[in-house]
Design an enzyme around this catalytic site. Structure first.
Site, short mmCIF file in Angstrom:
data_model
loop_
_atom_site.label_atom_id
_atom_site.label_comp_id
_atom_site.label_asym_id
_atom_site.label_seq_id
_atom_site.Cartn_x
_atom_site.Cartn_y
_atom_site.Cartn_z
CG HIS A 165 -1.72 -1.21 1.41
ND1 HIS A 165 -2.57 -1.66 0.43
CD2 HIS A 165 -1.82 -2.09 2.44
CE1 HIS A 165 -3.17 -2.78 0.86
NE2 HIS A 165 -2.72 -3.05 2.06
CG HIS A 189 -6.01 -5.94 1.32
ND1 HIS A 189 -6.98 -5.25 1.99
CD2 HIS A 189 -4.87 -5.79 2.02
CE1 HIS A 189 -6.44 -4.71 3.06
NE2 HIS A 189 -5.16 -5.02 3.10
#
Lengths: 212, 333
Positions: B57, B219
């Site tokens: 991320h 995700h």
């Protein structure tokens, strides 16, 4: 017939081997309703466990299970690390000081471990999680043991219940974990956590019924 | 799989080695267990902020460690929560005696690992509070799900709470502020393509050339609805309307508008989205007071974007403007 330390060790090692063998399959299941890492993460954890447990000097079953637990907690990550760590910690706590287990004692240990996983993850039956394989397995083992079944028969019933519980997750809509974000779209897929839990129960049956 | 990596197993370790090679003036990195701390940690008497989550991320969270933001970040494997021992060691390394705030995104794994770590830290006499960020309106919040995911508001909460902690606000006050930011922030994301987790080696899901996924998480988990590809203006409205209606944001509200790239979408497209967002908000009388545009909470190389709106009050605006000096966000210094 009792479950020996060597059989306990071969259960942990057998679970590690089953995870390694099914790594891609578990990850594939997880990519359908999760985030595509269940096989990879469990394999990383169990490889670390395998590297440690072979050389535990003079350990009892409790130490074996606790070592497995702490290793999983510190190497797996995700939800599976704390949940499988909690499961093995439950087995370890329930077997303090034991170098062998009767069918009843293994049943009590599995019951305690499944309870601990439920408390940590706050999941119930039919939430489409590990519990859907583990709870029926623990129930079947307890009932067989109470009926006076032999270890072989009790473990076979336990494994069958886990497998059925795993298959029963396919139509369920997930209510816990990452799959729950999909809502209705999570139906039609087998839960990866229930699948690895079936592998665990199967590894126990294989190890505890084999001659060592 | 085409990626600029060496060995799959070394992705996170080598990324951290790169961070320390580039930014040793701002951060230090500890290996095994892995965590990033600000260079001057622990800062005595300051409430410490610790966050963490799976890698993939970037710049969140490791890129947000430094003066005015996080004291520590715990990167897990790609898309995998960090482990309790890792979070515990990071917590100890930054504890300056005034308590530690864990900023946790609402994912089952993150919650379980941070809870175990907080239990362990408390056993070591470190005061820990945890605030869970759950701002993703794409997820139904009900008894029957794991609840809303933590997404874009996390970045804003880390900046705003980091500024408050830098000004020596107490643990209780920083935690309260963090809950207020979470309560006033709403997000929603979309994907044009999937992403490939290095260890998996192939895309997490398939998305056709003429399809997009609305309500995607960070995700690569599929979102709630797959639809035919639409224009930037249409997509912006699909994301913004549910956000505005959820809080709801009302006429006269002042907001921070955050248009985020999922990793693969370039700035040129983010500005086209921002243009549509500004028009939409103008139409409903919501005033953009501050903005953040770029890749800040990404999902590897996924193409797509997310929009976050945070309803600002004067204190939040002042703390947003306060100086920050991290690898990923830097102003006023």
């Amino acid at each position: 017939m009792a479950i020996t330390y060597d059989q306990g060790l071969s259960f942990v090692q057998g679970f590690g081997a089953a995870i390694a063998e099914n790594k891609a399959y578990l990850t594939q299941l997880d990519s359908e309703i999760g985030d595509a890492d269940h096989g990879t993460n469990m394999d990383r954890g169990m490889q670390a466990v395998l590297a440690k447990v072979g050389s535990l000097e003079g350990a009892d079953l409790s130490q074996l299970f606790k070592t497995t637990a702490m290793t999983l907690i510190s190497t797996v990550g995700g939800a599976s690390g704390p949940l499988y760590g909690t499961l093995f910690l439950g087995l370890g706590t329930a077997t303090t000081g034991k170098t062998e287990l009767s069918t009843e004692e293994w049943s009590q240990a599995l019951d305690a471990a499944v309870q601990a996983v439920r408390a940590r993850g706050k999941a119930e039956l039919r939430d489409k999680t590990m519990i859907d394989a583990l709870q029926p397995a623990a129930d079947a083992l307890r009932e067989s043991a109470q009926d006076g079944a032999t270890l072989e028969v009790a473990l076979a019933a336990c494994e069958r219940a886990a497998e059925q519980g795993m298959q029963a997750t396919i139509p369920l809509v997930a209510r816990k974990g990452r799959a729950s974000y999909l809502g209705e779209r999570s139906a039609g897929h087998q839960d990866p956590g229930a699948t690895s839990s079936w592998l665990l129960v199967r590894a126990a049956r294989q190890a505890f019924t084999a001659d060592t | 799989m085409k990626k600029l990596i060496n060995r799959v197993e070394d992705v996170v370790k080598e990324e951290l080695e790169g961070i320390v090679a580039a930014h040793s003036d701002l951060v230090r990195v500890h290996f095994a267990p892995n965590y990033v701390v600000r260079a001057d940690a622990p800062v005595s008497g300051k409430t410490a902020l610790v966050s963490g989550g799976g890698s993939g991320h970037e710049p969140m969270h490791g890129g947000f460690v430094g003066m005015g933001m996080l004291d520590a970040a715990c990167p897990g494997e790609v898309f995998t929560s960090p482990t309790p021992d890792q979070i515990l060691e990071a917590t100890k390394a930054v504890s300056g005696g005034a308590g530690v705030l864990h900023i946790v995104k609402n994912y089952t794994g993150d919650i379980l690992n941070f809870e175990m770590a907080a239990d362990l830290a408390k056993a070591d006499d470190i005061e820990v509070e945890a605030v869970v960020i759950n701002d993703d309106v794409a997820v139904q919040d009900s008894l029957y799900t794991a609840g809303r995911r933590g997404v874009g508001t996390t970045v804003l909460a880390e900046k705003i709470c980091g500024a408050a902690a830098e000004a020596h606000a107490s643990l209780k006050d920083v935690a309260e502020l963090c809950r207020r930011v979470n309560a006033n922030g709403r997000s929603m994301g979309m994907a044009l393509t999937s992403c490939t987790v290095p260890a998996a080696g192939k895309p997490t899901f398939d998305l056709g050339e003429q399809e997009m996924e609305i309500g995607i998480g960070i995700h690569g988990e599929p979102g709630r609805e797959r639809r035919a590809l639409a224009t930037a203006d249409e997509v912006t409205e699909m994301l913004t309307r549910p956000i505005v209606e959820d809080l709801p944001f009302k006429r006269g509200d002042k907001v921070l508008a955050f248009v985020n790239s999922m990793g693969g979408t370039p700035l040129i497209e983010l500005y086209i989205v921002y243009r549509a967002l500004a028009r939409y908000l103008d139409g409903v009388g919501v005033k953009i007071e501050r903005r953040l545009i770029g890749p800040y909470i990404t999902s590897l190389e996924m193409a797509g974007c997310s929009i976050t709106l945070l309803r600002l009050d004067d204190e939040m605006t002042r703390l947003w403007d306060a100086p920050v000096n991290t690898p990923g966000l830097r102003w006023g210094v």
